[in-house]
Design an enzyme around this catalytic site. Structure first.
Site, PDB file in Angstrom:
ATOM      1  N   CYS A   1      -3.237   2.423  11.199  1.00 31.30           N
ATOM      2  CA  CYS A   1      -3.157   1.857  12.525  1.00 31.30           C
ATOM      3  C   CYS A   1      -1.696   1.873  12.964  1.00 31.30           C
ATOM      4  O   CYS A   1      -0.826   1.369  12.277  1.00 31.30           O
ATOM      5  CB  CYS A   1      -3.682   0.431  12.500  1.00 31.30           C
ATOM      6  SG  CYS A   1      -4.075  -0.171  14.119  1.00 31.30           S
TER       7      CYS A   1
ATOM      8  N   ALA B   1      10.079   1.889  -4.983  1.00 30.70           N
ATOM      9  CA  ALA B   1      10.290   3.312  -4.713  1.00 30.70           C
ATOM     10  C   ALA B   1      10.741   3.535  -3.270  1.00 30.70           C
ATOM     11  O   ALA B   1      11.463   4.494  -2.983  1.00 30.70           O
ATOM     12  CB  ALA B   1       9.013   4.086  -4.994  1.00 30.70           C
TER      13      ALA B   1
ATOM     14  N   GLN C   1       3.831   8.344  -8.152  1.00 27.47           N
ATOM     15  CA  GLN C   1       2.421   8.452  -8.551  1.00 27.47           C
ATOM     16  C   GLN C   1       2.234   9.253  -9.830  1.00 27.47           C
ATOM     17  O   GLN C   1       1.193   9.172 -10.468  1.00 27.47           O
ATOM     18  CB  GLN C   1       1.595   9.098  -7.420  1.00 27.47           C
ATOM     19  CG  GLN C   1       1.573   8.318  -6.127  1.00 27.47           C
ATOM     20  CD  GLN C   1       0.763   7.023  -6.209  1.00 27.47           C
ATOM     21  OE1 GLN C   1       0.052   6.764  -7.183  1.00 27.47           O
ATOM     22  NE2 GLN C   1       0.866   6.198  -5.194  1.00 27.47           N
TER      23      GLN C   1
HETATM   24  N1  PMP Z   1       6.347   6.869  -2.882  1.00 31.16           N
HETATM   25  C1  PMP Z   1       5.040   7.073  -3.123  1.00 31.16           C
HETATM   26  C2  PMP Z   1       4.559   8.456  -3.444  1.00 31.16           C
HETATM   27  C3  PMP Z   1       4.147   5.999  -3.061  1.00 31.16           C
HETATM   28  O1  PMP Z   1       2.850   6.211  -3.297  1.00 31.16           O
HETATM   29  C4  PMP Z   1       4.645   4.712  -2.746  1.00 31.16           C
HETATM   30  C5  PMP Z   1       3.726   3.517  -2.656  1.00 31.16           C
HETATM   31  N2  PMP Z   1       2.599   3.707  -1.843  1.00 31.16           N
HETATM   32  C6  PMP Z   1       6.011   4.559  -2.516  1.00 31.16           C
HETATM   33  C7  PMP Z   1       6.822   5.658  -2.597  1.00 31.16           C
HETATM   34  C8  PMP Z   1       6.598   3.222  -2.194  1.00 31.16           C
HETATM   35  O2  PMP Z   1       6.667   2.429  -3.349  1.00 31.16           O
HETATM   36  P1  PMP Z   1       7.048   0.884  -3.303  1.00 31.16           P
HETATM   37  O3  PMP Z   1       5.792   0.165  -2.983  1.00 31.16           O
HETATM   38  O4  PMP Z   1       7.532   0.584  -4.686  1.00 31.16           O
HETATM   39  O5  PMP Z   1       8.109   0.692  -2.309  1.00 31.16           O
END
Ligand code: PMP
Length: 383
Positions: A326, A71, A180
């Site tokens: 951090c 993502a 999410q």
């Molecule tokens: N967008 C949201 C809302 C996320 O929670 C996350 C992962 N924490 C990401 C993007 C990034 O996803 P990825 O680990 O697949 O790069």
């Protein structure tokens, strides 16, 4: 003593059925999915099958799926790609105040380079975007608006359809990070009027390192690629495909679509029982984020008078997370909680519990016990 994993919003465990679906590709899957020989064609067919499932999970079309490394890359592609495809044209971008760093950071960088003017959409104290606020901010020079479906820290949901409707009227692209949301609650990009959707494999019990930007024929035409090369994925994401990862992502999307409703009910009941029992046992436990519009699996709780890092450190073997991060040697409070008007103190006392497919009542019982002990201990030690 068993371990308990309540950090699904960071990364969810690989479903054994997904691993099983990936196995034939890992062991026997020979060939580049772009090759025209029979080996390549077999790989391409497996990718196309996954494309269907990923598209179906968000109500998109298989032809609109651009597979990425996750993502993070999908969000970068949406924002940077839209700006680069619109030189000298629309040059303003609207991004909500509670976006993931891959949206917030990309938007900031584009603004720092002078490529866009960035306007941040504030959220309510409940953590969501008000469509009326977006409406007030809309102008005719906006290239893209990005508002996530569900927040990773609080689980709070945004009124995506209402926002999309207003954005579309201006001709701007509407991007929604549904990382999410997908697989947890219904999300149909066509019905909602969303132009671009970001997804990730490892948030839906699939493999990590794979994700997608799902667009429409029209919206994808308004993007420039970030990665250039052999012209894969409609020219929007060059690079030989991660076939095993994509097949796993497809299997995870299929299972999520089939089981989402039942799973959300079970997980929601566990989460609700957890929060109410915790609040009945421990004084001064506050919820961050509007509980009436939230993912069923997430609880972000402030333990007043107890530092979250210390609580987390005393909760082992239960894994949870804190929003503060951090940065350059100092601890920064969660930007999401600050954007909701919470104080630094509250942000440093907040812990995220995120449940999922494999969470059991036994896990919740142990978590309750460990949380109560940890919070009481930290309050005594620092009180
Ligand atoms: N967008 C949201 C809302 C996320 O929670 C996350 C992962 N924490 C990401 C993007 C990034 O996803 P990825 O680990 O697949 O790069």
């Amino acid at each position: 003593m068993g371990e308990v994993y309540l950090d699904y919003n960071a990364s969810s465990p690989l479903d054994p059925r997904v691993a099983e679906a990936m196995m034939p590709i890992l062991t026997d899957g020979v060939g580049n999915a772009s090759s025209v020989h029979r080996f390549g064609r077999r790989q391409a067919a497996a990718v196309d099958d996954a494309r269907e499932h990923v598209a179906a999970l968000v109500g998109g079309r298989a032809s609109g799926v651009v597979f990425t490394s996750g993502a993070t890359e999908a969000n970068n592609l949406a924002l940077q790609g839209a700006v680069e495809a619109s030189p000298g044209g629309r040059q303003r971008m609207l991004v909500s105040a509670v976006e993931h760093a891959s949206v917030a950071g990309t938007a900031r960088l584009l603004a720092d380079y002078g490529l866009v003017k960035l306007d941040v959409i504030e959220v309510t104290s409940g953590g969501f975007v008000e469509p009326a606020i977006v409406e007030e901010m809309l102008r005719d020079d906006i290239v893209l608006v990005s508002v996530m479906a569900a927040n990773s820290e609080t689980g709070v949901l945004n009124p995506v359809g209402e926002i999309a409707e207003r954005v579309r009227a201006t001709g701007a692209l509407f991007h929604c990070d549904a990382t999410q949301m997908a697989g947890r609650l219904p999300f149909n990009m066509e019905a909602l009027g969303v132009d671009l959707v970001s997804l990730s494999g490892h948030k839906i019990c699939g493999p990590g390192g794979v994700g997608a930007l799902v667009g429409t024929r029209q919206s994808l035409r308004r993007l420039e690629a970030l990665l250039h090369g052999g012209g894969h994925e409609r020219g929007l994401r060059s690079g030989s495909l991660n076939v095993a990862g994509i097949v796993g992502f497809g299997a995870a999307a299929r299972i999520a679509a089939e089981e989402r409703e039942q799973e959300s009910e079970t997980v929601g009941a566990l989460r609700d029982r957890f929060v109410s029992e915790l609040q009945a046992t421990l004084p001064r436990v506050l919820q961050n984020g509007d509980p009436s519009r939230r993912l069923p699996n997430t609880a972000n709780l402030c333990f007043v008078g107890a530092d979250a890092e210390a609580v987390m450190a005393n909760m082992d073997p239960v894994a949870v997370s804190i929003g503060s991060a951090c940065s350059a040697g100092s601890i920064e409070p969660s930007a999401v909680l600050l954007a909701m008007g919470r104080s630094h103190e509250t942000a440093f006392e907040s812990v995220r519990f995120s449940l999922g497919r494999f969470t059991t009542q036994g896990d919740i019982d142990l978590t309750l016990q460990r949380t109560v002990t940890a919070v009481e201990y930290v309050r005594i030690m620092t009180g």
